[in-house]
Enzyme design. Structure first.
Site, PDB file in Angstrom:
ATOM      1  N   CYS A 269       0.708  -1.163  -0.040  1.00 41.88           N
ATOM      2  CA  CYS A 269      -0.015  -0.032  -0.127  1.00 41.88           C
ATOM      3  C   CYS A 269       0.550   1.312  -0.025  1.00 41.88           C
ATOM      4  O   CYS A 269       1.569   1.749  -0.952  1.00 41.88           O
ATOM      5  CB  CYS A 269      -0.855  -0.055   1.127  1.00 41.88           C
ATOM      6  SG  CYS A 269      -2.474   0.815   0.853  1.00 41.88           S
TER       7      CYS A 269
ATOM      8  N   HIS B 281      -3.236  -5.276   1.503  1.00 41.06           N
ATOM      9  CA  HIS B 281      -2.410  -5.485   2.808  1.00 41.06           C
ATOM     10  C   HIS B 281      -2.619  -6.987   3.032  1.00 41.06           C
ATOM     11  O   HIS B 281      -3.465  -7.454   3.771  1.00 41.06           O
ATOM     12  CB  HIS B 281      -3.165  -4.735   3.929  1.00 41.06           C
ATOM     13  CG  HIS B 281      -3.196  -3.404   3.864  1.00 41.06           C
ATOM     14  ND1 HIS B 281      -2.281  -2.745   4.914  1.00 41.06           N
ATOM     15  CD2 HIS B 281      -3.792  -2.342   3.165  1.00 41.06           C
ATOM     16  CE1 HIS B 281      -2.381  -1.362   4.600  1.00 41.06           C
ATOM     17  NE2 HIS B 281      -3.227  -1.195   3.562  1.00 41.06           N
TER      18      HIS B 281
ATOM     19  N   GLU C 240      -0.964  -8.486   5.009  1.00 41.17           N
ATOM     20  CA  GLU C 240      -0.556  -8.909   6.321  1.00 41.17           C
ATOM     21  C   GLU C 240      -2.032  -8.935   7.189  1.00 41.17           C
ATOM     22  O   GLU C 240      -1.984  -9.372   8.431  1.00 41.17           O
ATOM     23  CB  GLU C 240       0.396  -7.865   7.018  1.00 41.17           C
ATOM     24  CG  GLU C 240      -0.295  -6.560   7.138  1.00 41.17           C
ATOM     25  CD  GLU C 240      -0.473  -5.462   6.011  1.00 41.17           C
ATOM     26  OE1 GLU C 240      -0.160  -6.092   4.727  1.00 41.17           O
ATOM     27  OE2 GLU C 240      -0.706  -4.418   6.192  1.00 41.17           O
TER      28      GLU C 240
HETATM   29  N1  GLN Z   1      -3.437   6.409   0.484  1.00 44.39           N
HETATM   30  C1  GLN Z   1      -2.448   6.132   1.339  1.00 44.39           C
HETATM   31  C2  GLN Z   1      -1.164   6.861   0.691  1.00 44.39           C
HETATM   32  O1  GLN Z   1      -1.114   7.547  -0.303  1.00 44.39           O
HETATM   33  C3  GLN Z   1      -2.160   4.634   1.355  1.00 44.39           C
HETATM   34  C4  GLN Z   1      -2.977   3.956   2.131  1.00 44.39           C
HETATM   35  C5  GLN Z   1      -2.547   2.637   2.816  1.00 44.39           C
HETATM   36  O2  GLN Z   1      -1.340   2.461   3.118  1.00 44.39           O
HETATM   37  N2  GLN Z   1      -3.348   1.837   3.617  1.00 44.39           N
HETATM   38  O3  GLN Z   1      -0.204   6.849   1.294  1.00 44.39           O
END
Ligand code: GLN
Length: 194
Positions: free
Chosen positions: A76, A170, A172
């Site tokens: 992410c 995610h 995890e």
């Molecule tokens: N939208 C977040 C970002 O731009 C990432 C979201 C997440 O890691 N769950 O960093």
């Protein structure tokens, strides 16, 4: 095998637990100098702009060198940090993955969701994989050297280039351990080849 989890911010503890379950020795990385101790690194979800601020210029440069040399897995916000091109808004990336990634690409309406995607293994395997998306980014362009290792609704959601892996979801937070296992295998094979 000593694996670091970047622990400046975000959901690093879920990665720590998962990696320990799989037999890794985990070091929580709070200071870029600790990168010298580890064989591979996980960059967790969180807020990528905040990661950049907390790293500062020196930390960013140190991390950039690390990801060129040693296996790294970003999830992410971690995937956003590893990209060569970041949109919405534009921000610096470590350039370890030749991808363009759009932050918070699914909008506020679908802030978070659990979906079933496909895990594409070596030798043509293709099996279902649960994916937890939280304010997820979207991979909009994949460069020629980048292998897609998971898709959701036909879009790439996990990729690998050399020794760097990233997922926009995610892993995890799901029970399925295969992506972390894939990463540990990557670290193991790098260590074996010196
Ligand atoms: N939208 C977040 C970002 O731009 C990432 C979201 C997440 O890691 N769950 O960093």
């Amino acid at each position: 095998m000593k694996i670091g989890v970047l622990a400046l911010q975000g959901d690093f503890d879920a990665h720590r637990k998962r990696l320990e379950e799989l037999g890794a020795e985990v070091v929580l990385i709070k200071n870029p100098a600790q990168l010298d101790e580890i064989k591979g690194l996980v960059i967790p979800g969180g807020e990528s702009g905040t990661f950049l601020k907390l790293l500062g210029e020196g930390g960013f440069e140190k991390l950039k060198k690390f990801v060129q040399m040693k296996p790294t897995f970003g999830t992410c916000a971690g995937a956003i940090l590893l990209a060569s091109e970041v949109e919405n808004p534009k921000q610096s990336g470590l350039g370890a993955l030749d991808i363009r990634i759009r932050r918070t690409a699914y909008g506020r309406q679908i802030d978070s969701s659990i979906r079933e995607g496909r895990f594409l293994q070596e030798h043509g395997g293709d099996t279902p994989l649960e994916m937890v998306f939280i304010r997820a980014p979207k991979i909009e362009r994949v460069g020629p050297g980048v292998e897609v290792i998971a898709t959701e609704a036909g879009d790439p959601v996990a990729v690998r280039q050399g020794t760097v892996m990233a997922a926009t979801f995610h892993p995890e937070l799901s029970d399925d351990t295969r992506l972390h296992q894939t990463f540990l295998k990557l670290v193991g094979s790098c260590e074996a080849s010196g």
